[in-house]
Scaffold this motif. Structure first.
Motif, PDB file in Angstrom:
ATOM      1  N   ASN A 224       0.827  -1.199   0.000  1.00 45.76           N
ATOM      2  CA  ASN A 224       0.000   0.000   0.000  1.00 45.76           C
ATOM      3  C   ASN A 224       0.861   1.248   0.000  1.00 45.76           C
ATOM      4  OD1 ASN A 224       0.378   1.078   2.780  1.00 45.76           O
ATOM      5  ND2 ASN A 224      -0.612  -0.819   3.412  1.00 45.76           N
ATOM      6  N   ASP A 225       0.238   2.367  -0.350  1.00 42.59           N
ATOM      7  CA  ASP A 225       0.991   3.604  -0.487  1.00 42.59           C
ATOM      8  C   ASP A 225       1.325   4.237   0.854  1.00 42.59           C
ATOM      9  OD1 ASP A 225      -1.547   4.377   0.168  1.00 42.59           O
ATOM     10  OD2 ASP A 225      -1.910   5.569  -1.631  1.00 42.59           O
ATOM     11  N   GLY A 226       0.972   3.575   1.950  1.00 38.63           N
ATOM     12  CA  GLY A 226       1.403   4.017   3.264  1.00 38.63           C
ATOM     13  C   GLY A 226       2.728   3.393   3.667  1.00 38.63           C
TER      14      GLY A 226
ATOM     15  N   TRP B 271      -4.174   0.045  -2.075  1.00 40.26           N
ATOM     16  CA  TRP B 271      -3.509  -1.256  -1.994  1.00 40.26           C
ATOM     17  C   TRP B 271      -3.398  -1.815  -3.411  1.00 40.26           C
ATOM     18  CZ3 TRP B 271      -6.969   0.506   1.546  1.00 40.26           C
ATOM     19  CH2 TRP B 271      -6.711   0.333   2.912  1.00 40.26           C
TER      20      TRP B 271
ATOM     21  N   ARG C 174      -6.029   5.833   0.809  1.00 41.82           N
ATOM     22  CA  ARG C 174      -5.079   4.724   0.925  1.00 41.82           C
ATOM     23  C   ARG C 174      -5.342   3.769  -0.236  1.00 41.82           C
ATOM     24  NH1 ARG C 174      -2.502   2.735   5.237  1.00 41.82           N
ATOM     25  NH2 ARG C 174      -1.968   4.946   5.421  1.00 41.82           N
TER      26      ARG C 174
ATOM     27  N   LEU D  98      -7.897   5.402   9.342  1.00 43.77           N
ATOM     28  CA  LEU D  98      -7.667   5.912   7.994  1.00 43.77           C
ATOM     29  C   LEU D  98      -8.321   7.275   7.864  1.00 43.77           C
ATOM     30  CD1 LEU D  98      -6.385   5.006   5.290  1.00 43.77           C
ATOM     31  CD2 LEU D  98      -8.656   4.260   4.593  1.00 43.77           C
TER      32      LEU D  98
END
Length: 330
Positions: free
Chosen positions: A189-191, A318, A316, A312
């Motif tokens: 994911n971009d986190g 994925w 976000r 959140l």
């Protein structure tokens, strides 16, 4: 014969990457009367049993307890391949060191896989030609999985149970020495984190009733929610740990090796009868794809991701890395 590293993560207080609250790293619940440190020492019995089984078979075994990302990285460095012309750190496809991760929760396994991805994922600007077109990471080294709860009591089936992996220490040792790698999909994911099993977004009140929230949920080009509908839950499934919400099936058949993520949202819909009455039914919208994006509309949305709790508050995304990681199976 192989060198085998038996890696155990330290207490929840020291666990890298966060393993959730309430003693999730060590299997302790909020109601436990024992301190986390004591509970974290108890599961070492299966670790010792696995080490004995490996040693009996002639393996050279080292037991490591890591309490920081740096200590995890020190173990993972043993899986590095030879230097490459492009100077990228790459896993050794023929490594003789095998890794067994002793886990009290899926969150602990995720912490190790997150460090593997961080170690071996090349920067986008240095993407090598030998990296598969549908991946951002190479084939990660297989890991042996030693669950620290042999009986696995509880209602949520952990990833080892879902995959049908052995829980007995001797059987785990046999799989690591004699088995074959079973490759599985990984969600990045971009986190900056990864998901092995799945995520469930939503919350409940003190009486266990789901609370409404709003957010846009989009899978590839399919929009499950524009953000206008009230949602009770959103399930993002790589495997099947979050396939149900109470008695409601959210995900139908999540497969951790099909290269796809299955996503579902639960939407309460008011229906009127011919006699003017009203009743609420739950509409489940689901689809599959390569990537999913969730954008909360207002405030933060609580979630569980591989057992780790969070909130959140912004978009976000994925995406699927097909067959990126692997476990040793008999």
């Amino acid at each position: 014969m192989y060198d085998v590293v038996l890696l155990t993560l330290g207490s929840e207080r020291d666990a890298p990457g966060g393993c959730g609250s309430g003693g999730a790293c060590c299997g302790a619940g909020p109601a436990s009367a024992k301190p986390a440190e004591e509970l974290c020492e108890t599961p070492r019995v299966p670790v010792l049993a696995c080490a004995d089984a490996l040693t009996t078979r002639g393996a050279r075994v080292e037991m490591v307890t890591a309490r920081s990302d740096a200590e995890i990285d020190g173990v993972l460095a043993r899986l590095d391949g030879p230097p490459r012309p492009d100077d990228l750190t790459w896993p050794d496809a023929d490594v003789k060191t095998r890794l067994v991760v002793a886990t009290a929760s899926d969150a602990q396994l995720r912490a190790v896989l997150r460090r593997l991805v961080r170690r071996y994922a090349p920067p986008p600007s240095r993407r090598p030609a030998d990296l598969a077109a549908n991946r951002t990471v190479p084939d990660l080294p297989p890991v042996g999985l030693l669950p620290l709860d042999p009986a696995h009591s509880g209602t949520h089936r952990d990833l080892a149970a879902q995959l049908g992996l052995p829980r007995d220490p001797a059987a785990v040792a046999a799989a690591v020495l004699d088995g074959t790698p079973r490759r599985l999909d990984l969600l990045r994911n971009d986190g900056g984190s990864v998901t092995l099993d799945g995520a469930l977004l939503g919350a409940a009140d003190d009486e266990g009733r789901p609370l409404h929230w709003r957010g846009r949920v989009e899978v590839d080009d399919t929009v499950l929610s524009t953000g206008d509908d009230p949602l009770l839950a959103c399930a993002i499934g790589n495997a099947g740990g979050y396939a149900r919400l109470a008695d409601v099936a959210l995900l139908t058949a999540p497969d951790p090796a099909d290269g796809l993520v299955e996503v579902a949202v639960a939407v309460p819909v008011v229906a009127r009868s011919r006699w003017g009455g009203r009743r609420v039914r739950l509409e489940i919208r689901r689809t599959r794809g390569r990537a999913v994006a969730v954008v909360p509309r207002e405030g933060g949305v609580p979630f569980l991701d591989d057992g780790s709790a969070g909130e959140l508050s912004r978009k976000r995304s994925w995406w699927t890395e097909p067959g990126a990681w692997a476990v040793w199976t008999a």
